[in-house]
Design a protein around this motif. Structure first.
Motif, PDB file in Angstrom:
ATOM      1  N   GLY A 167       0.795  -1.233   0.000  1.00 21.60           N
ATOM      2  CA  GLY A 167       0.000   0.000   0.000  1.00 21.60           C
ATOM      3  C   GLY A 167       0.818   1.268   0.000  1.00 21.60           C
ATOM      4  O   GLY A 167       0.257   2.365  -0.054  1.00 21.60           O
ATOM      5  N   THR A 168       2.142   1.157   0.004  1.00 21.14           N
ATOM      6  CA  THR A 168       2.979   2.366   0.025  1.00 21.14           C
ATOM      7  C   THR A 168       3.067   3.013  -1.355  1.00 21.14           C
ATOM      8  O   THR A 168       3.321   4.214  -1.469  1.00 21.14           O
ATOM      9  CB  THR A 168       4.401   2.039   0.508  1.00 21.14           C
ATOM     10  OG1 THR A 168       5.042   1.167  -0.442  1.00 21.14           O
ATOM     11  CG2 THR A 168       4.371   1.366   1.883  1.00 21.14           C
ATOM     12  N   GLY A 169       2.899   2.223  -2.403  1.00 22.91           N
ATOM     13  CA  GLY A 169       3.035   2.748  -3.761  1.00 22.91           C
ATOM     14  C   GLY A 169       4.467   2.730  -4.264  1.00 22.91           C
ATOM     15  O   GLY A 169       4.725   3.020  -5.437  1.00 22.91           O
ATOM     16  N   ALA A 170       5.402   2.399  -3.393  1.00 21.17           N
ATOM     17  CA  ALA A 170       6.825   2.397  -3.770  1.00 21.17           C
ATOM     18  C   ALA A 170       7.286   0.989  -4.139  1.00 21.17           C
ATOM     19  O   ALA A 170       6.773  -0.006  -3.622  1.00 21.17           O
ATOM     20  CB  ALA A 170       7.680   2.939  -2.628  1.00 21.17           C
ATOM     21  N   LYS A 171       8.237   0.933  -5.037  1.00 21.72           N
ATOM     22  CA  LYS A 171       8.786  -0.340  -5.485  1.00 21.72           C
ATOM     23  C   LYS A 171       9.318  -1.132  -4.287  1.00 21.72           C
ATOM     24  O   LYS A 171       9.823  -0.557  -3.320  1.00 21.72           O
ATOM     25  CB  LYS A 171       9.911  -0.080  -6.496  1.00 21.72           C
ATOM     26  CG  LYS A 171      10.496  -1.333  -7.118  1.00 21.72           C
ATOM     27  CD  LYS A 171      11.574  -0.959  -8.133  1.00 21.72           C
ATOM     28  CE  LYS A 171      12.187  -2.203  -8.758  1.00 21.72           C
ATOM     29  NZ  LYS A 171      13.226  -1.841  -9.756  1.00 21.72           N
ATOM     30  N   LYS A 172       9.147  -2.453  -4.361  1.00 25.86           N
ATOM     31  CA  LYS A 172       9.585  -3.306  -3.268  1.00 25.86           C
ATOM     32  C   LYS A 172      11.068  -3.069  -2.974  1.00 25.86           C
ATOM     33  O   LYS A 172      11.905  -3.049  -3.884  1.00 25.86           O
ATOM     34  CB  LYS A 172       9.355  -4.765  -3.642  1.00 25.86           C
ATOM     35  CG  LYS A 172       9.510  -5.730  -2.475  1.00 25.86           C
ATOM     36  CD  LYS A 172       9.080  -7.143  -2.865  1.00 25.86           C
ATOM     37  CE  LYS A 172       9.182  -8.079  -1.671  1.00 25.86           C
ATOM     38  NZ  LYS A 172       8.733  -9.460  -2.040  1.00 25.86           N
ATOM     39  N   GLY A 173      11.393  -2.861  -1.706  1.00 25.57           N
ATOM     40  CA  GLY A 173      12.770  -2.579  -1.299  1.00 25.57           C
ATOM     41  C   GLY A 173      13.056  -1.106  -1.148  1.00 25.57           C
ATOM     42  O   GLY A 173      14.122  -0.726  -0.661  1.00 25.57           O
ATOM     43  N   THR A 174      12.061  -0.257  -1.590  1.00 24.87           N
ATOM     44  CA  THR A 174      12.211   1.194  -1.432  1.00 24.87           C
ATOM     45  C   THR A 174      11.062   1.732  -0.593  1.00 24.87           C
ATOM     46  O   THR A 174      10.102   1.026  -0.305  1.00 24.87           O
ATOM     47  CB  THR A 174      12.222   1.915  -2.797  1.00 24.87           C
ATOM     48  OG1 THR A 174      10.919   1.784  -3.406  1.00 24.87           O
ATOM     49  CG2 THR A 174      13.260   1.302  -3.721  1.00 24.87           C
ATOM     50  N   SER A 175      11.192   2.986  -0.221  1.00 25.11           N
ATOM     51  CA  SER A 175      10.137   3.615   0.588  1.00 25.11           C
ATOM     52  C   SER A 175       9.843   5.013   0.059  1.00 25.11           C
ATOM     53  O   SER A 175      10.739   5.670  -0.508  1.00 25.11           O
ATOM     54  CB  SER A 175      10.560   3.717   2.062  1.00 25.11           C
ATOM     55  OG  SER A 175      10.810   2.440   2.600  1.00 25.11           O
ATOM     56  N   LYS A 213       4.152  12.707   0.355  1.00 29.45           N
ATOM     57  CA  LYS A 213       5.222  11.759   0.067  1.00 29.45           C
ATOM     58  C   LYS A 213       5.623  11.851  -1.415  1.00 29.45           C
ATOM     59  O   LYS A 213       4.800  12.146  -2.278  1.00 29.45           O
ATOM     60  CB  LYS A 213       4.783  10.323   0.372  1.00 29.45           C
ATOM     61  CG  LYS A 213       4.361  10.086   1.821  1.00 29.45           C
ATOM     62  CD  LYS A 213       5.542  10.148   2.773  1.00 29.45           C
ATOM     63  CE  LYS A 213       5.115   9.828   4.206  1.00 29.45           C
ATOM     64  NZ  LYS A 213       6.251   9.889   5.154  1.00 29.45           N
ATOM     65  N   ILE A 214       6.883  11.568  -1.671  1.00 33.26           N
ATOM     66  CA  ILE A 214       7.398  11.500  -3.032  1.00 33.26           C
ATOM     67  C   ILE A 214       7.847  10.062  -3.292  1.00 33.26           C
ATOM     68  O   ILE A 214       8.646   9.506  -2.521  1.00 33.26           O
ATOM     69  CB  ILE A 214       8.591  12.460  -3.248  1.00 33.26           C
ATOM     70  CG1 ILE A 214       8.148  13.903  -3.057  1.00 33.26           C
ATOM     71  CG2 ILE A 214       9.185  12.263  -4.633  1.00 33.26           C
ATOM     72  CD1 ILE A 214       7.159  14.392  -4.105  1.00 33.26           C
ATOM     73  N   ILE A 215       7.298   9.487  -4.347  1.00 32.56           N
ATOM     74  CA  ILE A 215       7.679   8.119  -4.711  1.00 32.56           C
ATOM     75  C   ILE A 215       8.593   8.194  -5.934  1.00 32.56           C
ATOM     76  O   ILE A 215       8.142   8.496  -7.038  1.00 32.56           O
ATOM     77  CB  ILE A 215       6.439   7.258  -5.010  1.00 32.56           C
ATOM     78  CG1 ILE A 215       5.529   7.188  -3.774  1.00 32.56           C
ATOM     79  CG2 ILE A 215       6.850   5.861  -5.465  1.00 32.56           C
ATOM     80  CD1 ILE A 215       4.229   6.455  -4.011  1.00 32.56           C
ATOM     81  N   LYS A 216       9.861   7.930  -5.719  1.00 32.34           N
ATOM     82  CA  LYS A 216      10.829   8.019  -6.814  1.00 32.34           C
ATOM     83  C   LYS A 216      10.793   6.773  -7.701  1.00 32.34           C
ATOM     84  O   LYS A 216      11.028   6.846  -8.907  1.00 32.34           O
ATOM     85  CB  LYS A 216      12.230   8.231  -6.252  1.00 32.34           C
ATOM     86  CG  LYS A 216      12.420   9.608  -5.616  1.00 32.34           C
ATOM     87  CD  LYS A 216      13.864   9.826  -5.208  1.00 32.34           C
ATOM     88  CE  LYS A 216      14.067  11.254  -4.671  1.00 32.34           C
ATOM     89  NZ  LYS A 216      15.482  11.495  -4.278  1.00 32.34           N
ATOM     90  N   GLU A 217      10.538   5.615  -7.088  1.00 33.50           N
ATOM     91  CA  GLU A 217      10.446   4.371  -7.853  1.00 33.50           C
ATOM     92  C   GLU A 217       9.086   3.724  -7.580  1.00 33.50           C
ATOM     93  O   GLU A 217       8.924   3.003  -6.596  1.00 33.50           O
ATOM     94  CB  GLU A 217      11.573   3.415  -7.455  1.00 33.50           C
ATOM     95  CG  GLU A 217      12.970   3.924  -7.770  1.00 33.50           C
ATOM     96  CD  GLU A 217      14.031   2.891  -7.452  1.00 33.50           C
ATOM     97  OE1 GLU A 217      14.112   1.884  -8.188  1.00 33.50           O
ATOM     98  OE2 GLU A 217      14.750   3.079  -6.447  1.00 33.50           O
ATOM     99  N   PRO A 218       8.111   4.005  -8.424  1.00 34.82           N
ATOM    100  CA  PRO A 218       6.763   3.471  -8.192  1.00 34.82           C
ATOM    101  C   PRO A 218       6.709   1.948  -8.291  1.00 34.82           C
ATOM    102  O   PRO A 218       7.476   1.328  -9.032  1.00 34.82           O
ATOM    103  CB  PRO A 218       5.923   4.112  -9.308  1.00 34.82           C
ATOM    104  CG  PRO A 218       6.730   5.268  -9.791  1.00 34.82           C
ATOM    105  CD  PRO A 218       8.161   4.881  -9.604  1.00 34.82           C
TER     106      PRO A 218
END
Length: 395
Positions: A167-175, A213-218
């Motif tokens: 549910g974070t929206g970020a690529k697995k392993g990132t935040s 929040k800013i998601i750099k790697e979706p």
């Protein structure tokens, strides 16, 4: 020219002061009226159902409802009324430039009056947990299924928290990272100086679109939204005795919440098909049963249908047309379980007069009628006594 739209409260048939429960009840009633299953091929019913769904989508959402209450259709659709008295040139805001932004203060971005008007307003909070939207579905039941209860499978389309990113929206392993523009608040303050004074307002941060929040790697699975739409099949336990005006709630089975908010619910609306013999009122069942003149006069052992099967009932002699007798406990159970006793079945007899009599049958009846006197007809005797009394008064 802008499309004319009906008032949303008018569409649902409620007043502006209607409570959430009243709005929901009105919506469910209209769903049963216009549902495609009940109106196959009816284009008008299909259009009405779309209008009802659109109205409920707004009035069931507190934020959308507040905007609609203040600005009407323009509050929920900025394109509505453009060119003929909306938020454009008809009110002069195109000519006044930044004054048009003052509407942010009334449509969710309001942060309060500052400067010349003093005070400080509350900041928009787009990061608060939000409950997911509810889902409405309809299930058709036979009279027997409603009477005894059953299990039904329903298929729904709902949003669910993305399993890949949690549910974070970020690529697995990132935040997601905190937005440097709004520092995680999701909103930015602006100050406007006008001829009327200085206004301070809060608006969603354009850098993070109000998320903070800013998601750099979706996440590749959900494209950064944190949710996915899934088609799910749910099993619904239908309680015995359920009726048309009742529904079943599946808690937490609706659309996923946002920002850690709980999921919505699924409301299963029940449509019970009418029975060929029985009619119900609450927990009681009613049946009209034809009998012959001879059965009514001499009495008879009747075989009466019930939802549990056939039962025997001894009808006394001299039973009159329209007489109602009760079969205790042959009705329906209470679906809530509060009343442990079942309802009753009421049987109303209807004396059927024979048709197409032969000459011999007519002669037999004539001789039979001649053998009777007024004592055999209590109601008939009483009726003509009243007639005689009324007309004798006029003489």
């Amino acid at each position: 020219m802008a499309e004319e739209r009906r008032d949303l409260y008018e569409v649902l048939g409620v007043t502006k002061s209607a409570s959430d429960d009243e709005i929901k009840k009105a919506y469910r009633k209209l769903v049963k009226k216009y549902h495609p299953d009940l109106n196959p091929g009816d284009k008008e019913a299909e259009a009405a159902m779309k209008e009802v769904n659109a109205a409920y989508e707004v009035l069931s959402d507190p934020q959308k409802k507040a905007k609609y209450d203040q600005f009407g259709h323009a509050g929920i659709d900025p394109t509505y009324g453009a060119g003929q008295g909306g938020f454009g040139g008809a009110y002069g805001f195109d000519d006044m430039g930044d004054l048009g932004d003052l509407f942010n203060m009334f449509t969710g971005g309001f942060g309060g009056f500052g400067g010349g008007f003093g005070g400080s307003g509350r900041q928009a909070n787009s990061n608060r947990p939000q409950r997911g939207q509810d889902i409405e579905v309809t299930v058709r039941l036979t009279f027997e299924e409603a009477a005894f209860g059953c299990e039904k499978s329903i298929t729904i389309n709902r949003t669910e928290t993305c399993e890949s990113c949690g549910g974070t929206g970020a690529k697995k392993g990132t935040s997601p990272e905190t937005c440097p523009n709004c520092h995680g608040t999701g909103s930015v303050r602006t100050i406007q100086r006008t001829a009327f004074g200085t206004f301070q307002s809060a608006a969603p941060c354009p850098n993070c679109r109000g998320t903070g929040k800013i998601i750099k790697e979706p996440c590749e699975s959900c494209s950064g939204s944190g949710i996915n739409r899934k088609r799910r099949t749910l099993n619904v336990k239908i309680p015995a005795g359920i009726d048309n005006d009742q529904s079943i709630t599946l808690r937490g089975q609706g659309n996923a919440g946002k920002n850690g908010g709980p999921a919505g619910d699924v409301y299963v609306e029940v449509i019970v098909e009418p029975h060929k013999l029985f009619r119900r009122s609450g927990q009681d069942i009613f049946l009209e049963m034809p009998i012959s003149f001879t059965q009514a006069a001499l009495g008879a052992q009747l075989t009466v249908p019930t939802i549990d099967g056939k039962v025997q009932y001894t009808m006394p002699e001299g039973t009159q047309h329209g007489t109602k007798f009760r079969l205790k406990g042959s009705g329906l159970p209470d679906p809530t379980g509060r009343n442990k006793n079942r309802g009753d079945q009421y049987v109303m007899v209807k004396i059927e007069v024979p048709r197409n009599l032969t000459r011999d049958q007519k002669e037999i009846l004539e001789k039979f009628e001649e053998s009777l006197d007024d004592e055999n007809y209590g109601e008939k005797k009483g009726f003509f006594a009243k007639v005689k009394e009324i007309f004798n008064k006029d003489k």
